[in-house]
Design an enzyme around this catalytic site. Structure first.
Site, PDB file in Angstrom:
ATOM      1  N   HIS A 115       0.859  -1.198   0.000  1.00 43.26           N
ATOM      2  CA  HIS A 115       0.000   0.000   0.000  1.00 43.26           C
ATOM      3  C   HIS A 115       0.887   1.237   0.000  1.00 43.26           C
ATOM      4  O   HIS A 115       1.800   1.374   0.823  1.00 43.26           O
ATOM      5  CB  HIS A 115      -0.912  -0.007   1.227  1.00 43.26           C
ATOM      6  CG  HIS A 115      -1.743   1.232   1.354  1.00 43.26           C
ATOM      7  ND1 HIS A 115      -2.719   1.568   0.445  1.00 43.26           N
ATOM      8  CD2 HIS A 115      -1.728   2.231   2.285  1.00 43.26           C
ATOM      9  CE1 HIS A 115      -3.280   2.716   0.804  1.00 43.26           C
ATOM     10  NE2 HIS A 115      -2.689   3.131   1.914  1.00 43.26           N
ATOM     11  N   ASP A 166     -11.217   1.467  15.144  1.00 41.66           N
ATOM     12  CA  ASP A 166     -11.275   0.852  16.466  1.00 41.66           C
ATOM     13  C   ASP A 166      -9.892   0.419  16.913  1.00 41.66           C
ATOM     14  O   ASP A 166      -9.517   0.590  18.072  1.00 41.66           O
ATOM     15  CB  ASP A 166     -12.214  -0.368  16.414  1.00 41.66           C
ATOM     16  CG  ASP A 166     -13.648   0.051  16.090  1.00 41.66           C
ATOM     17  OD1 ASP A 166     -13.965   1.227  16.372  1.00 41.66           O
ATOM     18  OD2 ASP A 166     -14.414  -0.774  15.566  1.00 41.66           O
ATOM     19  N   CYS A 192      -3.990   3.374  -4.799  1.00 41.20           N
ATOM     20  CA  CYS A 192      -3.252   4.076  -3.749  1.00 41.20           C
ATOM     21  C   CYS A 192      -2.054   4.827  -4.332  1.00 41.20           C
ATOM     22  O   CYS A 192      -1.761   5.964  -3.945  1.00 41.20           O
ATOM     23  CB  CYS A 192      -2.807   3.099  -2.673  1.00 41.20           C
ATOM     24  SG  CYS A 192      -1.908   1.661  -3.295  1.00 41.20           S
TER      25      CYS A 192
END
Length: 1132
Positions: free
Chosen positions: A785, A936, A1049
């Site tokens: 990425h 989270d 990306c």
């Protein structure tokens, strides 16, 4: 009486000498005998072993025809006070005796003693017994064999200088040993001389009575010599065999000791090695005319190999043969017949020169090594023994093994030979070895797998394969779990989004046809079954005509539509060979069990693709017939219609957009270089190939070449000179190299981790000072990425405020009269009551919007309880915005929204940013889930790693704000960006911005590594230490436009850098929101834009190359014409 007295005195002296030898450490059993004064040291006595008697002396005596029949000889002096008595052992046989004790395993003989010479006529005694003791020279009774080194055959041009033996006498005055030196003998006039130190060879030859010259020396105790003269010319003899003046041959000397006079001047009659077998007992050679065949007897014809020399246990050294080291007990190469081999005088090896002088030890060792080194010859094996003949000694290091093993003969199989293949011995015309190309066996992967698998495929009754989707008629479902193919059934697990999971079990007995296409880009299987199976599936999957999931307008029993006759399973990837063999074996067995001919068939890719396209087209037509469908079904229809259109255009089937994006193709074909940018002679050119260009296809990940190319293209082509001087762009490999682990190096053990990291990339900035730049761009790649790190103002040590060039005082006075004062006020001067009162209306407005997340009062309380280190300007802007909302609380929401929109529109041209405060960006559910999960995780990580976390604001650490639906933060940020023109000053502070198009957890480790690199770089460049901690160099993760797939990306990273200068950021107060930095539609054409740039550069560079070639060709033609003209003019 006189003789008896002299004999008694001689015996007494001998017994005294015997007592002295017994008192020595060797007990008198050494093979060196010397009689000297009692004060002589043991070391001197050891050296006398080679100086006692010379075989040359006995030669002179034997030449006179005297034979020894006594066991001892008494040599009397003229004074009568000393008699030298020598005892020698006689062998019972007429063979030679091996001399031991030589450190190089050679038996040294005197000069002019050929191996072909015999000692017939001398009967060796077995020993002498005195006082019950037998005296001998510690040698075995085996016959002595003289090796080639004992021949001392010198070429005619070599002088031979000998040291005469030392004659011992016992004088009353304690006279010492005196040496007699003979004049050197020479064959030809040459400067080459060889010094040979003689040793005693008592075990080889019978000691003869001393020659007259020796007796004279012992009698008169002086160094003198009895001179002999030539009977023809009268000159002094220098050689015992031939006169050097007239050339006459002395026949008496030629016949002495019954030896054959073989000279080196005779080219015929090769010098042969001695046999390993002793001559027959009693057989004696004749005096004249002795040939090699007569001397060796029949043993020469029977034994073609040399003696196996057994080495002592104490000499387990490696033996060299032909330059190679052979281990003890190793096999020796095959030896050839010495009769078949001839040698010339020039091929003779140098003899070994031995000397007992301590000063010449080093020279002797050097000469010994040189003489023992084998010469290159065309023999099968070169022996370390220096000789003049064909030396081929088969050596064995293990003495015990050599004694036990029988001697090999030509009739026996040669087990101890190493045979080189004939092809390996082949040579070309120049004598070089022929190097044949290594042929590798071609391994057919298909054949290699078929055979074992075909034998064992009957053992496989089931196979589990990964399938990505299933089509039953017009029904399309994605598969999560693999499909099980067995001989009895095919099990498929469906996990519906709105219904309960369903397990479909197709009995193989109901199948009528199976068609299989195993192409890498489209592995698919088409199944056909009896009508009852379709009816069962229709009930199990709840298919109905209303939903148009399965349209059986012609009836189930009369299925004629192409799209309704197949149960289609599309595999995840192409099967490997093993899985394919098992799968085909199971399908074939199913057809055999069902007794269906041609049950299994393979189809081509084109046919499989056309079937899938037809299924999609039929589905689209069925959807068009029903326009009154529900909204959610319309979305599904439009979704499938896009697939159909793409299938028509590309003639390639894809299930949906997501699958089309995930299906990556592999570049196939030769790699060709397209461009080099910047072109030569510029330095640092990046080569772009057609393989790199393939990465710009839709759904492909950008590689590092495209990233580096476009960033360099931006700097050189699109940026202004002043902007390019303000930035520095690192290579995409920089961070990987910075964070790369290396092997332990002793030179870097004392360095810290930060210094080790910096040492890997310290040369990357040798020509640039990054602290003089405003922005440093670092493209990073982690876990496949791409994201971007921007180091802003690394040279600043603290925030710096500058006048805002876009400041509008009139707009500030109209909207917020106290805005100028609030901008310079501190956090303590802000009214907390106004913030509390303004928070509730804002939250109410947000709750009224259905596309926003629910915000509770706890979130507002969390905002109010922020730490005091939050930036003042941000707090002031928030309070200003909330006050404005409080003032307009009684107004309608539309008015407030229009007012905010007007402000944003007015600041569009000034700040280069267009902020739509209340627009929502929709993303696929999968991306939203991933971002929520990452949010989270980042929240949990913030609790565990408070010290390690970079100084992210609450919007990054809050799980709600980490998602794209957190519009509360967007609204706050939009007011901040929209009011940049309202501030008289802007802030420039050192910070690190991480721009990620797929926002996830905070990448605090990346910022930490970059900070540590900056600290070491500052120390290296500036020579002082500076802290780049999180209090000085803050880290932030601004909100930037997000990608809506999993492959863009790298494209977004390039656009971030480009937008950094197209729409520059004016204020670097954190946090910042850049969600509307550039329009999203631009990203759909970014790949094509980069591709066109590369193709244009290729075209221009190819034209330049063509022009250059044409100019060079014209120049060469012009030069040739000029040369021709000049040549023709000169000829005229």
């Amino acid at each position: 009486m006189a003789a008896g007295k002299s004999g008694g005195s001689a015996g007494a002296l001998f017994l005294k000498a015997l007592d002295r030898s017994e008192s020595k450490r060797d007990g008198g059993f050494k093979n060196n005998w010397s009689f000297d004064h009692e004060e002589e040291s043991e070391g001197d006595a050891d050296k006398d072993g080679a100086n006692l008697l010379s075989v040359e002396d006995e030669d002179s005596e034997i030449s006179k025809g005297k034979k020894l029949n006594r066991r001892s000889e008494i040599v009397a002096t003229s004074s009568g006070d000393f008699i030298l008595k020598t005892y020698v052992r006689r062998s019972k046989t007429d063979g030679f005796k091996t001399l031991k004790g030589n450190p190089i395993g050679l038996n040294m003989l005197s000069n002019n003693k050929k191996l072909s010479e015999s000692t017939a006529g001398t009967a060796l005694c077995s020993g002498t017994v005195v006082h019950g003791r037998r005296f001998h020279h510690a040698h075995s009774q085996t016959p002595g064999i003289r090796t080639a080194a004992q021949r001392k055959e010198y070429p005619p041009y070599v002088h031979k200088a000998e040291n005469s033996p030392v004659m011992l006498s016992h004088g009353q005055g304690g006279d010492h040993i005196m040496k007699k030196t003979e004049e050197s003998e020479s064959y030809v006039e040459s400067e080459i001389k060889r010094k040979v130190q003689q040793k005693r060879h008592c075990s080889t030859y019978q000691l003869s009575p001393l020659s007259p010259a020796s007796k004279k020396c012992l009698t008169h105790l002086e160094v003198s010599e009895q001179r002999e003269y030539c009977p023809k010319c009268g000159k002094e003899k220098e050689n015992q065999t031939k006169c050097q003046s007239c050339g006459i041959v002395f026949h008496n000397d030629l016949q002495r000791n019954c030896r054959q006079a073989v000279t080196l001047n005779e080219p015929t009659g090769p010098l042969l090695r001695t046999s390993i077998h002793q001559n027959s007992g009693g057989q004696k050679s004749q005096n004249t005319g002795l040939t090699a065949k007569k001397f060796y007897g029949n043993s020469v014809d029977k034994i073609p190999i040399d003696i196996l020399v057994t080495c002592d246990d104490s000499r387990h050294n490696y033996i060299q043969t032909n330059g190679k080291v052979i281990l003890p007990g190793g096999k020796i190469p095959k030896l050839t017949n010495p009769k078949e081999r001839k040698i010339s005088v020039s091929d003779l090896n140098d003899p070994i020169i031995l000397s007992s002088d301590d000063d010449d030890d080093d020279d002797d060792r050097t000469k010994r090594r040189e003489s023992t080194s084998p010469k290159p010859a065309d023999s099968a094996c070169s022996s370390p023994v220096p000789s003049t003949g064909k030396v081929e000694a088969a050596l064995n290091a293990d003495a015990c093994r050599a004694e036990q093993e029988p001697r090999s003969s030509p009739a026996e199989p040669e087990l101890n030979t190493i045979v080189i293949p004939r092809k390996a011995r082949m040579k070309d015309q120049l004598g070089n070895s022929i190097s044949t190309p290594l042929k590798r066996r071609k391994v057919n992967s298909h054949a290699a797998f078929i055979h074992p698998m075909s034998l064992s495929c009957q053992n496989f009754e089931s196979v589990i394969l990964n399938c990505r989707s299933i089509r039953v008629g017009t029904l399309f479902r994605l598969l999560v779990e693999p499909v099980i193919f067995s001989l009895e059934s095919i099990t498929i697990h469906l996990d519906g989004p709105e219904s309960d999971p369903v397990d479909i079990i197709l009995n193989t007995s109901d199948l009528t046809k199976c068609e299989w296409c195993n192409v890498r880009k489209l592995p698919v299987v088409f199944l056909q079954a009896i009508p009852a199976v379709y009816q069962k599936l229709s009930m199990q999957l709840q298919m109905s005509k209303e939903d148009k999931v399965w349209n059986d307008c012609k009836g189930i029993n009369r299925i004629t539509s192409l799209e309704e006759q197949y149960i289609i399973l599309i595999f995840q990837t192409g099967l490997d060979h093993q899985a394919e063999v098992v799968f085909e074996s199971i399908i074939t067995d199913i057809g055999i069990r069902n007794n269906v001919p041609n049950f299994f068939a393979k189809i081509l890719f084109d046919e499989a693709n056309s079937r899938l396209v037809a299924c999609t087209r039929s589905y689209e037509e069925s959807i068009k017939g029903n326009c009154a469908q529900k909204e959610n079904k319309v979305k599904t229809v439009s979704f499938e219609s896009k697939i159909q259109l793409r299938s028509k255009q590309e003639l390639q089937f894809f299930d949906d957009d997501e699958e089309a994006g995930e299906s990556h193709t592999i570049f196939i074909g030769p790699v060709e270089k397209l461009i080099v940018y910047p072109p030569p002679p510029a330095k640092g050119g990046i080569s772009v190939t057609n393989e790199d260009l393939h990465c710009l296809s839709e759904g492909e990940f950008l590689n590092d070449v495209i990233i580096d190319f476009y960033l360099k293209y931006l700097v050189l082509e699109k940026l202004k000179k002043e902007d390019a001087d303000r930035i520095h762009i690192f290579s995409s490999f920089f961070y990987k190299r910075l964070n790369q682990r290396e092997r332990r190096n002793p030179e870097t053990t004392n360095l810290s981790i930060q210094q080790k990291r910096h040492g890997r990339v310290k040369t990357w900035t040798r020509h640039v000072d990054i602290f003089e730049k405003d922005f440093i761009f670092v493209p990073l790649n982690e876990a496949a990425h791409w994201f971007l790190a921007v180091v802003c103002f690394p040279g600043l040590e603290k925030p710096k405020y500058e006048p805002n060039p876009h400041y509008h005082e009139n707009a500030v006075m109209q909207k917020t009269p106290s805005a100028e004062d609030s901008c310079v006020s501190s956090a303590s001067e802000m009214g907390a009551c106004s913030q509390n009162s303004a928070a509730k209306p804002v939250i109410k407005k947000m709750l009224n919007r259905k596309h926003c997340l629910a915000v509770t009062d706890s979130s507002a309380a969390q905002e109010e309880s922020e730490p005091c280190y939050r930036r003042n300007a941000y707090s002031v802007k928030c309070s200003m915005k909330k006050k404005n909302h409080a003032i307009n609380e009684n107004e309608e929401p539309s008015n407030g929204e229009s007012t905010c929109q007007d402000i944003c529109d007015r600041t569009q041209s000034e700040n280069g940013l267009r902020d739509e405060c209340f627009s929502s960006v929709h993303h696929p559910d999968a991306l939203s889930k991933i971002r929520l999960n990452y949010g989270d995780q980042s929240a949990d990580g913030g609790k565990l790693l408070e010290d390690e976390l970079i100084d992210f604001s609450e919007d990054q650490d809050d799980p709600d704000d980490s998602s794209d639906d957190g519009l509360l933060a967007d609204e706050n940020y939009s007011s901040e960006i929209g009011q940049w023109h309202l501030k008289p000053t802007v802030c420039k502070q050192p910070c690190i911005l991480l721009m990620d198009s797929l926002r996830g957890p905070s990448r605090s480790n990346v910022v930490k590594i970059l900070r540590e690199y900056l600290e070491v770089e500052w120390e290296v460049k500036k020579g002082s230490k500076r802290s780049f901690s999180k209090d000085v160099m803050k880290g932030s993760n601004p909100k930037v436009p997000q990608q809506n797939n999993f492959s863009d990306c790298g494209v977004y990273v390039l656009q971030y850098v480009e937008s950094f200068f197209e729409n520059p950021v004016l204020n670097f107060e954190l946090p910042m929101n850049l969600m509307n930095w550039f329009p999203p539609p631009r990203m759909k054409t970014k790949r094509e834009e980069i591709r066109n740039i590369i193709l244009k550069l290729q075209e221009s560079q190819s034209k330049d190359k063509k022009l250059l070639k044409d100019s060079l060709a014209e120049t060469s033609l012009g030069d040739g014409a000029e040369q021709y003209a000049s040549a023709s003019g000169g000829s005229e």
